[in-house]
Design an enzyme around this catalytic site. Structure first.
Site, mmCIF file in Angstrom:
data_model
loop_
_atom_site.group_PDB
_atom_site.id
_atom_site.type_symbol
_atom_site.label_atom_id
_atom_site.label_comp_id
_atom_site.label_asym_id
_atom_site.label_seq_id
_atom_site.Cartn_x
_atom_site.Cartn_y
_atom_site.Cartn_z
ATOM 1 N N GLY A 31 1.593 -9.421 12.345
ATOM 2 C CA GLY A 31 1.688 -8.112 12.987
ATOM 3 C C GLY A 31 2.966 -7.857 13.761
ATOM 4 O O GLY A 31 3.013 -6.933 14.575
ATOM 5 N N ARG A 110 -2.355 -6.889 0.093
ATOM 6 C CA ARG A 110 -3.187 -6.409 -1.017
ATOM 7 C C ARG A 110 -2.422 -5.383 -1.837
ATOM 8 O O ARG A 110 -1.528 -4.715 -1.298
ATOM 9 C CB ARG A 110 -4.457 -5.731 -0.472
ATOM 10 C CG ARG A 110 -5.377 -6.621 0.279
ATOM 11 C CD ARG A 110 -6.227 -7.461 -0.648
ATOM 12 N NE ARG A 110 -7.100 -6.676 -1.509
ATOM 13 C CZ ARG A 110 -7.603 -7.152 -2.653
ATOM 14 N NH1 ARG A 110 -7.302 -8.366 -3.074
ATOM 15 N NH2 ARG A 110 -8.410 -6.401 -3.382
ATOM 16 N N ILE A 111 -2.805 -5.274 -3.086
ATOM 17 C CA ILE A 111 -2.252 -4.212 -3.931
ATOM 18 C C ILE A 111 -3.303 -3.124 -4.033
ATOM 19 O O ILE A 111 -4.476 -3.390 -4.338
ATOM 20 C CB ILE A 111 -1.869 -4.777 -5.312
ATOM 21 C CG1 ILE A 111 -0.682 -5.734 -5.120
ATOM 22 C CG2 ILE A 111 -1.512 -3.651 -6.282
ATOM 23 C CD1 ILE A 111 -0.386 -6.607 -6.295
ATOM 24 N N ASN A 126 6.145 0.854 2.385
ATOM 25 C CA ASN A 126 5.954 -0.600 2.423
ATOM 26 C C ASN A 126 7.266 -1.237 2.847
ATOM 27 O O ASN A 126 8.339 -0.760 2.487
ATOM 28 C CB ASN A 126 5.573 -1.117 1.027
ATOM 29 C CG ASN A 126 5.411 -2.630 1.004
ATOM 30 O OD1 ASN A 126 4.739 -3.206 1.864
ATOM 31 N ND2 ASN A 126 6.017 -3.295 0.024
ATOM 32 N N HIS A 128 9.397 -4.748 2.504
ATOM 33 C CA HIS A 128 9.441 -5.968 1.683
ATOM 34 C C HIS A 128 10.667 -6.778 2.098
ATOM 35 O O HIS A 128 11.757 -6.214 2.266
ATOM 36 C CB HIS A 128 9.524 -5.586 0.198
ATOM 37 C CG HIS A 128 9.453 -6.765 -0.719
ATOM 38 N ND1 HIS A 128 8.264 -7.409 -1.028
ATOM 39 C CD2 HIS A 128 10.421 -7.440 -1.380
ATOM 40 C CE1 HIS A 128 8.509 -8.410 -1.851
ATOM 41 N NE2 HIS A 128 9.809 -8.453 -2.081
ATOM 42 N N GLU A 165 3.428 0.821 -9.283
ATOM 43 C CA GLU A 165 4.175 -0.356 -9.720
ATOM 44 C C GLU A 165 4.614 -1.150 -8.485
ATOM 45 O O GLU A 165 5.315 -0.600 -7.612
ATOM 46 C CB GLU A 165 5.411 0.124 -10.502
ATOM 47 C CG GLU A 165 5.875 -0.831 -11.568
ATOM 48 C CD GLU A 165 7.163 -0.317 -12.220
ATOM 49 O OE1 GLU A 165 7.995 -1.139 -12.582
ATOM 50 O OE2 GLU A 165 7.332 0.925 -12.299
ATOM 51 N N ALA A 195 15.815 -7.953 11.203
ATOM 52 C CA ALA A 195 16.309 -6.707 10.589
ATOM 53 C C ALA A 195 15.140 -5.771 10.264
ATOM 54 O O ALA A 195 15.250 -4.549 10.422
ATOM 55 C CB ALA A 195 17.103 -7.029 9.324
ATOM 56 N N GLU A 196 14.024 -6.328 9.831
ATOM 57 C CA GLU A 196 12.835 -5.509 9.537
ATOM 58 C C GLU A 196 12.401 -4.720 10.773
ATOM 59 O O GLU A 196 12.035 -3.555 10.682
ATOM 60 C CB GLU A 196 11.673 -6.385 9.072
ATOM 61 C CG GLU A 196 11.879 -7.046 7.728
ATOM 62 C CD GLU A 196 10.662 -7.853 7.298
ATOM 63 O OE1 GLU A 196 9.528 -7.403 7.509
ATOM 64 O OE2 GLU A 196 10.845 -8.957 6.755
#
Ligand code: GAR
Length: 224
Positions: A31, A110-111, A126, A128, A165, A195-196
């Site tokens: 988190g 999860r997808i 999202n 990544h 996708e 950086a995120e």
């Protein structure tokens, strides 16, 4: 922004009111990106509120962070639903119940069922931990480990709109970090994570304020 999810603008959402757009943040673990969003809101760098935190796992630190900020939480764990479609329906119902305008996947493992993406088209972000389209797929620390193993000299993180996708939706923002000669996966992951924490709140702000339009795979902003 606005539209998806706000079709049902009555009920809880309107009651919560407050005039600022509600985010729905989905998590599965530590988190720290949720915390970065909350910090940006507290510093008034991001004019939004977190309306709900949904976790795919029980007992994770992200849920404690949400609780400490008095944010409603829900655990929607795959094992509690007979199908991905029903899990997706529960997620959409929870998001709509909280009046969520923009969904943020912050370490969500999860997808989605396609129905979730259809409910919030180009309203799901999202983050990544790689420079997409390189090293797509998998959860941290796999993308960071793959980047290190591939010998790239630059890596970073990407915020993108979620489509059906995996990790291939239109890119909203990216940040670059160097890969150093003495990096381990942990050190690289730590540098990318820092950086995120800057990129994600800023990307949310741009999406909320900048009137993004998606042309093909490109996200273009009128302002912000
Ligand atoms: C972050 O590094 C995020 O980019 C990654 O999981 C970590 C979550 O950390 N996400 C993915 O790998 C998605 N494929 P956090 O729980 O401390 O925010």
């Amino acid at each position: 922004m606005a539209e998806p999810g706000t079709g049902e603008s009555g009920g809880d959402a309107a009651a919560a009111g407050q005039g600022t757009p509600a985010l729905g943040v989905l998590v599965s673990g530590r988190g720290s990106n949720l915390r970065a969003i909350l910090d940006a809101i507290e510093r008034r760098e991001l004019a939004a509120r977190v309306g709900i935190v949904i976790s795919s796992r029980t007992g994770v630190p992200a849920l404690d962070i949400a609780a400490a900020h008095d944010i409603p939480t829900r655990v929607i764990a795959p094992r509690d639903y007979p199908s991905r479609a029903e899990e997706g329906a529960a997620i959409v119902a929870a998001l709509r119940g909280a009046g969520v305008e923009l969904v943020v996947l912050a370490g969500y493992a999860r997808i989605f069922d396609p129905s979730v993406v259809r409910a919030y088209p180009h309203h799901i972000l999202n983050i990544h931990p790689s420079l997409l389209p390189a090293f797509a797929g998998g959860m941290a620390p796999k993308p960071q480990a793959d980047a290190l193993a591939a010998g790239v000299k630059l890596s970073g993180c990407t915020v993108h709109f979620v489509t059906d996708e995996v990790d291939a939706g239109p890119i909203v923002a990216q940040a670059v970090v160097p890969v150093l000669d003495d990096d381990t996966v942990e050190r690289l992951a730590e540098r990318i994570l820092a950086a995120e924490h800057r990129l994600l709140p800023e990307a949310i702000r741009r999406v909320l304020e900048g009137h993004p339009r998606v042309e093909g795979r490109r996200v273009l902003f009128d302002q912000g």
